[in-house]
Design a protein around this motif. Structure first.
Motif, short mmCIF file in Angstrom:
data_model
loop_
_atom_site.label_atom_id
_atom_site.label_comp_id
_atom_site.label_asym_id
_atom_site.label_seq_id
_atom_site.Cartn_x
_atom_site.Cartn_y
_atom_site.Cartn_z
N UNK A 14 -1.61 15.89 11.97
CA UNK A 14 -0.81 14.73 12.28
C UNK A 14 -1.52 13.44 11.89
N UNK A 15 -2.82 13.36 12.09
CA UNK A 15 -3.57 12.14 11.84
C UNK A 15 -4.42 12.21 10.57
N UNK A 16 -4.09 13.09 9.68
CA UNK A 16 -4.84 13.24 8.44
C UNK A 16 -4.74 11.95 7.62
N UNK A 17 -5.88 11.39 7.19
CA UNK A 17 -5.85 10.17 6.39
C UNK A 17 -5.06 10.34 5.09
N UNK A 18 -5.13 11.50 4.49
CA UNK A 18 -4.38 11.74 3.26
C UNK A 18 -2.88 11.71 3.53
N UNK A 19 -2.47 12.29 4.64
CA UNK A 19 -1.04 12.28 4.99
C UNK A 19 -0.57 10.87 5.29
N UNK A 20 -1.35 10.09 6.01
CA UNK A 20 -0.98 8.71 6.32
C UNK A 20 -0.89 7.89 5.04
N UNK A 21 -1.87 8.04 4.15
CA UNK A 21 -1.84 7.30 2.88
C UNK A 21 -0.63 7.69 2.04
N UNK A 22 -0.29 8.97 2.04
CA UNK A 22 0.87 9.43 1.30
C UNK A 22 2.15 8.85 1.89
N UNK A 23 2.25 8.80 3.21
CA UNK A 23 3.44 8.22 3.85
C UNK A 23 3.55 6.73 3.54
N UNK A 24 2.44 6.01 3.57
CA UNK A 24 2.46 4.58 3.26
C UNK A 24 2.90 4.36 1.82
N UNK A 25 2.32 5.14 0.90
CA UNK A 25 2.67 5.01 -0.51
C UNK A 25 4.14 5.33 -0.74
N UNK A 26 4.64 6.38 -0.11
CA UNK A 26 6.04 6.76 -0.25
C UNK A 26 6.96 5.68 0.30
N UNK A 27 6.62 5.15 1.49
CA UNK A 27 7.43 4.07 2.06
C UNK A 27 7.44 2.84 1.16
N UNK A 28 6.28 2.48 0.61
CA UNK A 28 6.18 1.31 -0.25
C UNK A 28 7.00 1.51 -1.53
N UNK A 29 6.90 2.69 -2.12
CA UNK A 29 7.68 2.97 -3.33
C UNK A 29 9.18 2.94 -3.04
N UNK A 30 9.59 3.51 -1.92
CA UNK A 30 11.01 3.45 -1.54
C UNK A 30 11.46 2.02 -1.28
N UNK A 31 10.58 1.24 -0.65
CA UNK A 31 10.87 -0.18 -0.37
C UNK A 31 11.18 -0.92 -1.67
N UNK A 32 10.34 -0.74 -2.67
CA UNK A 32 10.54 -1.43 -3.95
C UNK A 32 11.67 -0.82 -4.77
N UNK A 33 11.84 0.49 -4.70
CA UNK A 33 12.92 1.13 -5.45
C UNK A 33 14.28 0.66 -4.95
N UNK A 34 14.46 0.66 -3.64
CA UNK A 34 15.74 0.23 -3.06
C UNK A 34 15.97 -1.25 -3.33
N UNK A 35 14.93 -2.07 -3.15
CA UNK A 35 15.07 -3.51 -3.41
C UNK A 35 15.40 -3.76 -4.88
N UNK A 36 14.75 -3.04 -5.78
CA UNK A 36 15.01 -3.22 -7.21
C UNK A 36 16.44 -2.83 -7.55
N UNK A 37 16.92 -1.73 -7.00
CA UNK A 37 18.30 -1.32 -7.25
C UNK A 37 19.30 -2.35 -6.72
N UNK A 38 19.07 -2.85 -5.51
CA UNK A 38 19.97 -3.85 -4.94
C UNK A 38 19.94 -5.15 -5.74
N UNK A 39 18.75 -5.59 -6.11
CA UNK A 39 18.62 -6.85 -6.86
C UNK A 39 19.17 -6.68 -8.27
N UNK A 40 18.94 -5.53 -8.89
CA UNK A 40 19.49 -5.26 -10.22
C UNK A 40 21.01 -5.30 -10.19
#
Length: 179
Positions: A14-40
């Motif tokens: 649950x507290x694995x640093x690799x898992x947390x980093x992967x979740x942060x990266x995935x959230x950030x990528x989704x954040x920019x992907x959705x924003x880019x699609x909406x703005x486009x």
């Protein structure tokens, strides 16, 4: 010498640093992907030329143009989609605040690096506050709603209360004895 208590089952996963980093990266990528699609979509619908500046440059978000207000609306809608991302990827209400604020902090860093300056636009800062509030409040609510749903065991008890027919019978007997 004191003995250490063994970690609880699942704690390391649950507290694995690799898992947390992967979740942060995935959230950030989704954040920019959705924003880019909406703005486009909004840029093409308005007949404007799309560029990375619309997504990554804080100077594009201005209160004196229609494009600036439309960008603000896109970022708030992106925060609403971020609630769904938090629900699906994080799923624990205790962690929503940390992950939502991390996404916004990384957005500040990326925006500052892209534009070469820390944002000075009050509208940009206000929008980030609103966006963070939407993600935190919506994410906590959605995750708690999911966490607090009744557990279905599939035992066919007959009732929705978990106690089946016996729960109602016990209440009726208690009610008769008190009258």
């Amino acid at each position: 010498m004191r003995r250490r208590r063994p970690p609880r089952p699942g704690a390391l996963q649950t507290l694995s640093p690799l898992r947390i980093a992967t979740q942060i990266l995935t959230l950030q990528l989704l954040h920019y992907l959705i924003a880019t699609l909406l703005i486009l979509f909004t840029a093409l619908a308005a007949g404007k030329r799309f560029s990375a500046d619309l997504v990554l440059d804080w100077r594009s978000l201005r209160g004196d143009t229609t494009v600036g207000w439309t960008l603000g609306l896109c970022w708030v809608l992106d925060a609403g989609a971020g609630v769904i991302s938090l629900l699906l990827l994080i799923a624990r209400s205790k962690l929503v605040l940390d992950f939502a604020l991390t996404v916004h902090f990384l957005h500040l860093v990326i925006t500052s690096l892209y534009s070469g300056a820390v944002p000075t636009n009050l509208l940009w800062w206000g929008l980030q506050g609103v966006s963070a509030a939407v993600m935190v409040c919506g994410g906590v609510w959605a995750c708690r709603w999911r966490e607090l749903r009744p557990i279905e065991f599939g035992g066919g008890g007959g009732g929705k209360g978990g106690g089946g027919e016996y729960e109602l019978a016990a209440r009726e007997e208690m009610g008769r004895g008190n009258v």
